[in-house]
Design a protein around this motif. Structure first.
Motif, PDB file in Angstrom:
ATOM      1  N   GLN A 247      -9.751  23.751 -21.535  1.00 37.57           N
ATOM      2  CA  GLN A 247     -10.024  24.026 -22.943  1.00 37.57           C
ATOM      3  C   GLN A 247      -9.536  22.870 -23.817  1.00 37.57           C
ATOM      4  O   GLN A 247     -10.200  22.497 -24.809  1.00 37.57           O
ATOM      5  N   LEU A 248      -8.407  22.282 -23.463  1.00 38.05           N
ATOM      6  CA  LEU A 248      -7.908  21.141 -24.220  1.00 38.05           C
ATOM      7  C   LEU A 248      -8.854  19.951 -24.093  1.00 38.05           C
ATOM      8  O   LEU A 248      -9.093  19.231 -25.066  1.00 38.05           O
ATOM      9  N   VAL A 249      -9.399  19.761 -22.908  1.00 35.98           N
ATOM     10  CA  VAL A 249     -10.382  18.684 -22.713  1.00 35.98           C
ATOM     11  C   VAL A 249     -11.588  18.910 -23.616  1.00 35.98           C
ATOM     12  O   VAL A 249     -12.091  17.981 -24.259  1.00 35.98           O
ATOM     13  N   THR A 250     -12.046  20.147 -23.683  1.00 41.15           N
ATOM     14  CA  THR A 250     -13.187  20.458 -24.555  1.00 41.15           C
ATOM     15  C   THR A 250     -12.851  20.183 -26.015  1.00 41.15           C
ATOM     16  O   THR A 250     -13.668  19.634 -26.767  1.00 41.15           O
ATOM     17  N   GLN A 251     -11.657  20.543 -26.444  1.00 40.17           N
ATOM     18  CA  GLN A 251     -11.240  20.293 -27.825  1.00 40.17           C
ATOM     19  C   GLN A 251     -11.194  18.790 -28.112  1.00 40.17           C
ATOM     20  O   GLN A 251     -11.607  18.335 -29.198  1.00 40.17           O
TER      21      GLN A 251
END
Length: 318
Positions: A146-150
């Motif tokens: 999810q952090l990568v997506t953000q």
């Protein structure tokens, strides 16, 4: 480099809280490449990888890629948490098919950098050469995609939407297992590169050419390493500003062309030098022409961008 690179820049945002602000839509795993994303990793999971292990001396060189794609720098230890971070981040990054890069630094290789980083593992995200956030072991591993997506969303908002080619192949893949061993001097050059020793790498490739004048891979290696050496300590913003303020300065223009090629903006680099050649006769024209031809060799004659630029260069010269 003369100074130890710094990771934990002041002002970087703690990205760990981002995972609490949005939920991933159902139907596609967090961090998965969107429909139509290019790159063989998106089509053949487990083959190509955009994760690379680097030495601390190579840090600034890798950060320059963040002019085109987000760069995540992971400083890790040998503990289980670090191993889980590495595995999860590698999968999330590779799923993006070249839209970001993960650079890993083993804390054992740089105790000073590890001490500066604090709690391990720690990840710092870079865009356009600047740190935009960091997260460490306090972020649950399952939330890393999810952090990568953000981070990808932040990059898009800032106009950084490029892609880069694979940085290697994952261990154990069929192609990687069947690759022939490099010639001794090529191995020596690559070992020097891993240590950030560009002069020794160039010397090894040059020796290879002396022993085998038709060694095209060694000739390409010389050009590539010279490019890396020329750009290792440059300030991206300062170089671009100087080129804008001094359009007749051939060195300023070739420097910007270098960082554009290194960052993947190949067509911009070629167009800049062709324009300079069109409008500057004399020694400066020849300097720019030689530099452009060297950049052609780095990108490769089979690349259609090289063929197109060669035609424009011919028109500019004649």
């Amino acid at each position: 480099m003369s100074e130890q690179p710094s990771i934990n820049a002041r002002g970087a945002v703690d990205l760990s809280s981002l995972t609490d602000q949005s939920q991933q839509p159902q139907g596609r795993p967090a961090g998965a490449a969107p429909a139509g994303a290019s790159g063989s990793a998106a089509q053949q999971p487990g083959a190509d990888t955009w994760s690379v292990s680097i030495q601390p001396q190579q840090l600034q060189q890798v950060i320059q890629l963040s002019a085109q794609v987000p760069v995540l720098v992971l400083i890790h230890g040998a503990d289980d948490t670090s191993a889980q971070f590495r595995e999860t981040l590698e999968s999330a990054v590779d799923a993006q098919g070249g839209r970001l890069v993960l650079a890993q630094i083993d804390a054992a290789a740089s105790p000073e950098l590890a001490q500066q980083a604090g709690q391990l593992p720690v990840v710092t995200a870079f865009l356009a050469g600047q740190p935009i956030g960091e997260f460490d072991a306090t972020a649950p591993a399952e939330q890393l995609p999810q952090l990568v997506t953000q981070i990808m969303q932040l990059a898009t908002q800032n106009g950084i939407t490029g892609t880069v080619p694979p940085q290697g192949r994952k261990a154990g893949t069929a192609e990687g297992a069947s690759e022939p061993e490099l010639p001794p001097l090529h191995q020596k050059a690559h070992q020097a590169l891993e240590q950030g020793d560009y002069d020794s790498a160039i010397a090894a490739f040059e020796q290879a050419v002396r022993e085998k004048p038709d060694d095209e891979d060694a000739k390409l290696g010389i050009a590539q390493v010279k490019l890396m050496k020329r750009t290792q300590d440059v300030d991206l913003a300062a170089v671009r500003q100087r080129a804008a303020e001094h359009p007749d300065d051939v060195q300023a223009q070739t420097q910007v062309a270098d960082i554009d090629v290194l960052g993947g903006h190949v067509e911009d680099a070629f167009a800049r030098l062709v324009r300079f050649i069109q409008t500057h006769p004399g020694d400066d024209r020849e300097t720019a022409r030689r530099h452009l031809v060297e950049l052609y060799s780095i990108v490769g004659d089979s690349d259609p961008r090289v063929a197109a630029s060669r035609k424009r260069l011919a028109s500019a010269l004649f």
